[in-house]
Motif scaffolding. Structure first.
Motif, PDB file in Angstrom:
ATOM      1  N   VAL A  40       0.826  -1.198   0.000  1.00  0.00           N
ATOM      2  CA  VAL A  40       0.000   0.000   0.000  1.00  0.00           C
ATOM      3  C   VAL A  40       0.873   1.267   0.000  1.00  0.00           C
ATOM      4  CG1 VAL A  40      -1.724   1.310   1.330  1.00  0.00           C
ATOM      5  CG2 VAL A  40      -1.936  -1.178   1.092  1.00  0.00           C
ATOM      6  N   PHE A  41       2.049   1.168   0.584  1.00  0.00           N
ATOM      7  CA  PHE A  41       2.932   2.328   0.685  1.00  0.00           C
ATOM      8  C   PHE A  41       3.951   2.393  -0.457  1.00  0.00           C
ATOM      9  CE2 PHE A  41       1.403   1.166   4.882  1.00  0.00           C
ATOM     10  CZ  PHE A  41       0.742   2.332   5.212  1.00  0.00           C
ATOM     11  N   ALA A  42       3.815   1.475  -1.410  1.00  0.00           N
ATOM     12  CA  ALA A  42       4.722   1.436  -2.559  1.00  0.00           C
ATOM     13  C   ALA A  42       3.949   1.096  -3.831  1.00  0.00           C
ATOM     14  CB  ALA A  42       5.823   0.410  -2.301  1.00  0.00           C
ATOM     15  N   ILE A  43       2.774   1.677  -3.984  1.00  0.00           N
ATOM     16  CA  ILE A  43       1.895   1.336  -5.110  1.00  0.00           C
ATOM     17  C   ILE A  43       2.580   1.519  -6.467  1.00  0.00           C
ATOM     18  CG2 ILE A  43      -0.204   2.056  -6.327  1.00  0.00           C
ATOM     19  CD1 ILE A  43      -1.501   2.254  -3.490  1.00  0.00           C
ATOM     20  N   PRO A  44       3.254   2.647  -6.736  1.00  0.00           N
ATOM     21  CA  PRO A  44       3.899   2.776  -8.057  1.00  0.00           C
ATOM     22  C   PRO A  44       4.914   1.653  -8.329  1.00  0.00           C
ATOM     23  CG  PRO A  44       3.727   4.923  -7.026  1.00  0.00           C
ATOM     24  CD  PRO A  44       3.341   3.901  -5.966  1.00  0.00           C
ATOM     25  N   ALA A  45       5.725   1.303  -7.352  1.00  0.00           N
ATOM     26  CA  ALA A  45       6.739   0.265  -7.550  1.00  0.00           C
ATOM     27  C   ALA A  45       6.142  -1.144  -7.526  1.00  0.00           C
ATOM     28  CB  ALA A  45       7.821   0.378  -6.470  1.00  0.00           C
ATOM     29  N   ALA A  49       4.808  -0.398 -11.757  1.00  0.00           N
ATOM     30  CA  ALA A  49       6.092  -0.613 -12.427  1.00  0.00           C
ATOM     31  C   ALA A  49       6.230  -2.027 -12.981  1.00  0.00           C
ATOM     32  CB  ALA A  49       7.250  -0.308 -11.469  1.00  0.00           C
ATOM     33  N   THR A  50       5.432  -2.960 -12.479  1.00  0.00           N
ATOM     34  CA  THR A  50       5.516  -4.347 -12.943  1.00  0.00           C
ATOM     35  C   THR A  50       4.457  -4.668 -13.999  1.00  0.00           C
ATOM     36  OG1 THR A  50       4.098  -5.103 -11.142  1.00  0.00           O
ATOM     37  CG2 THR A  50       6.480  -5.125 -10.734  1.00  0.00           C
ATOM     38  N   GLY A  51       3.740  -3.648 -14.470  1.00  0.00           N
ATOM     39  CA  GLY A  51       2.741  -3.860 -15.509  1.00  0.00           C
ATOM     40  C   GLY A  51       1.324  -4.003 -14.995  1.00  0.00           C
ATOM     41  N   GLY A  52       1.138  -3.845 -13.695  1.00  0.00           N
ATOM     42  CA  GLY A  52      -0.196  -3.873 -13.110  1.00  0.00           C
ATOM     43  C   GLY A  52      -0.739  -2.462 -12.985  1.00  0.00           C
ATOM     44  N   GLN A  53      -1.736  -2.314 -12.117  1.00  0.00           N
ATOM     45  CA  GLN A  53      -2.326  -0.994 -11.924  1.00  0.00           C
ATOM     46  C   GLN A  53      -3.054  -0.965 -10.586  1.00  0.00           C
ATOM     47  OE1 GLN A  53      -2.216   2.201 -12.085  1.00  0.00           O
ATOM     48  NE2 GLN A  53      -2.244   2.198 -14.329  1.00  0.00           N
ATOM     49  N   PHE A  54      -3.352   0.220 -10.116  1.00  0.00           N
ATOM     50  CA  PHE A  54      -4.084   0.402  -8.868  1.00  0.00           C
ATOM     51  C   PHE A  54      -5.037   1.570  -9.057  1.00  0.00           C
ATOM     52  CE2 PHE A  54      -5.123   1.238  -4.537  1.00  0.00           C
ATOM     53  CZ  PHE A  54      -4.958   0.028  -3.892  1.00  0.00           C
ATOM     54  N   TRP A  55      -6.294   1.376  -8.643  1.00  0.00           N
ATOM     55  CA  TRP A  55      -7.309   2.413  -8.797  1.00  0.00           C
ATOM     56  C   TRP A  55      -7.932   2.748  -7.452  1.00  0.00           C
ATOM     57  CZ3 TRP A  55      -6.876  -1.977 -11.705  1.00  0.00           C
ATOM     58  CH2 TRP A  55      -6.635  -1.817 -13.066  1.00  0.00           C
ATOM     59  N   LYS A  71       0.505  -7.809 -11.337  1.00  0.00           N
ATOM     60  CA  LYS A  71       0.882  -8.697 -12.428  1.00  0.00           C
ATOM     61  C   LYS A  71       2.046  -9.563 -11.956  1.00  0.00           C
ATOM     62  CE  LYS A  71       2.099  -8.580 -17.299  1.00  0.00           C
ATOM     63  NZ  LYS A  71       2.505  -7.711 -18.400  1.00  0.00           N
ATOM     64  N   LEU A  72       1.799 -10.868 -11.825  1.00  0.00           N
ATOM     65  CA  LEU A  72       2.855 -11.784 -11.370  1.00  0.00           C
ATOM     66  C   LEU A  72       3.765 -12.199 -12.512  1.00  0.00           C
ATOM     67  CD1 LEU A  72       1.018 -14.125  -8.844  1.00  0.00           C
ATOM     68  CD2 LEU A  72       2.399 -12.094  -8.383  1.00  0.00           C
ATOM     69  N   ASN A  73       3.164 -12.424 -13.669  1.00  0.00           N
ATOM     70  CA  ASN A  73       3.923 -12.754 -14.876  1.00  0.00           C
ATOM     71  C   ASN A  73       3.020 -12.443 -16.068  1.00  0.00           C
ATOM     72  OD1 ASN A  73       2.280 -15.139 -15.409  1.00  0.00           O
ATOM     73  ND2 ASN A  73       3.469 -16.184 -13.819  1.00  0.00           N
ATOM     74  N   GLU A  74       3.419 -12.817 -17.254  1.00  0.00           N
ATOM     75  CA  GLU A  74       2.636 -12.478 -18.451  1.00  0.00           C
ATOM     76  C   GLU A  74       1.249 -13.110 -18.451  1.00  0.00           C
ATOM     77  OE1 GLU A  74       3.263 -10.260 -21.040  1.00  0.00           O
ATOM     78  OE2 GLU A  74       4.792  -9.663 -19.601  1.00  0.00           O
TER      79      GLU A  74
END
Length: 164
Positions: A40-45, A49-55, A71-74
């Motif tokens: 929660v305190f590192a949402i961008p990273a 940054a791994t190809g996921g997103q947070f809203w 996103k864990l993997n492709e």
């Protein structure tokens, strides 16, 4: 109501923490500490940054809901931090459905993810009903083919195959 991916503002992050703590501890009595949820305190990273997103869902500029895609993997993504305040659930707001549709649209249009997984406390039967209605099926931990951190409170694991 607005759905935003901007969670960098400290005030917005504080409101997100309030939402999570309310849903997990005041409402569900799970006794989960924020120290168990460093994502929660590192949402961008952690997410973006791994190809996921947070809203976050905003009502008059205040956080009233959230959902994350880790996103864990492709092929595999995890639905995380899916919370709304009670007054935004169901009709007429249907905020949970709106957040989930935003999440699923991202999965289908911006990733190659074919499987979504999630964990949810056994006691959260209202959540189980929502997930099952969306096509998720409960699986055993032995059938979970990937590992990811979550604050385990006698959690059930659900999985859904993404159809495009």
């Amino acid at each position: 109501m607005k759905i935003s991916c901007d969670v960098t503002d400290p005030h917005r992050l504080a409101e997100l923490v309030d939402l999570i703590m309310y849903c997990q501890n005041t409402e569900a009595h799970l006794d989960i500490k924020m120290a168990e949820q460093p994502d929660v305190f590192a949402i961008p990273a952690y997410y973006q940054a791994t190809g996921g997103q947070f809203w976050v869902a905003l009502d008059s500029g205040h956080v009233v809901g959230s959902i994350g895609l880790l996103k864990l993997n492709e092929q595999v993504g995890v639905l995380k931090k899916f919370f709304t305040y009670p007054s935004y659930r169901g009709r007429p707001q249907r905020l949970g459905q709106r957040l989930y549709e935003t999440f699923l649209n991202e999965v289908k249009t911006q990733t190659k993810i074919t499987t979504i997984i999630l964990d949810t406390p056994r006691a959260e039967t209202r959540s189980h009903y929502f997930y099952e209605k969306q096509g998720f099926q409960q699986i055993s931990r032995a059938d979970l083919k990937v590992a990811y951190p979550f604050p385990d409170r006698d959690s059930l694991i659900y999985q859904k195959t993404v159809t495009r």
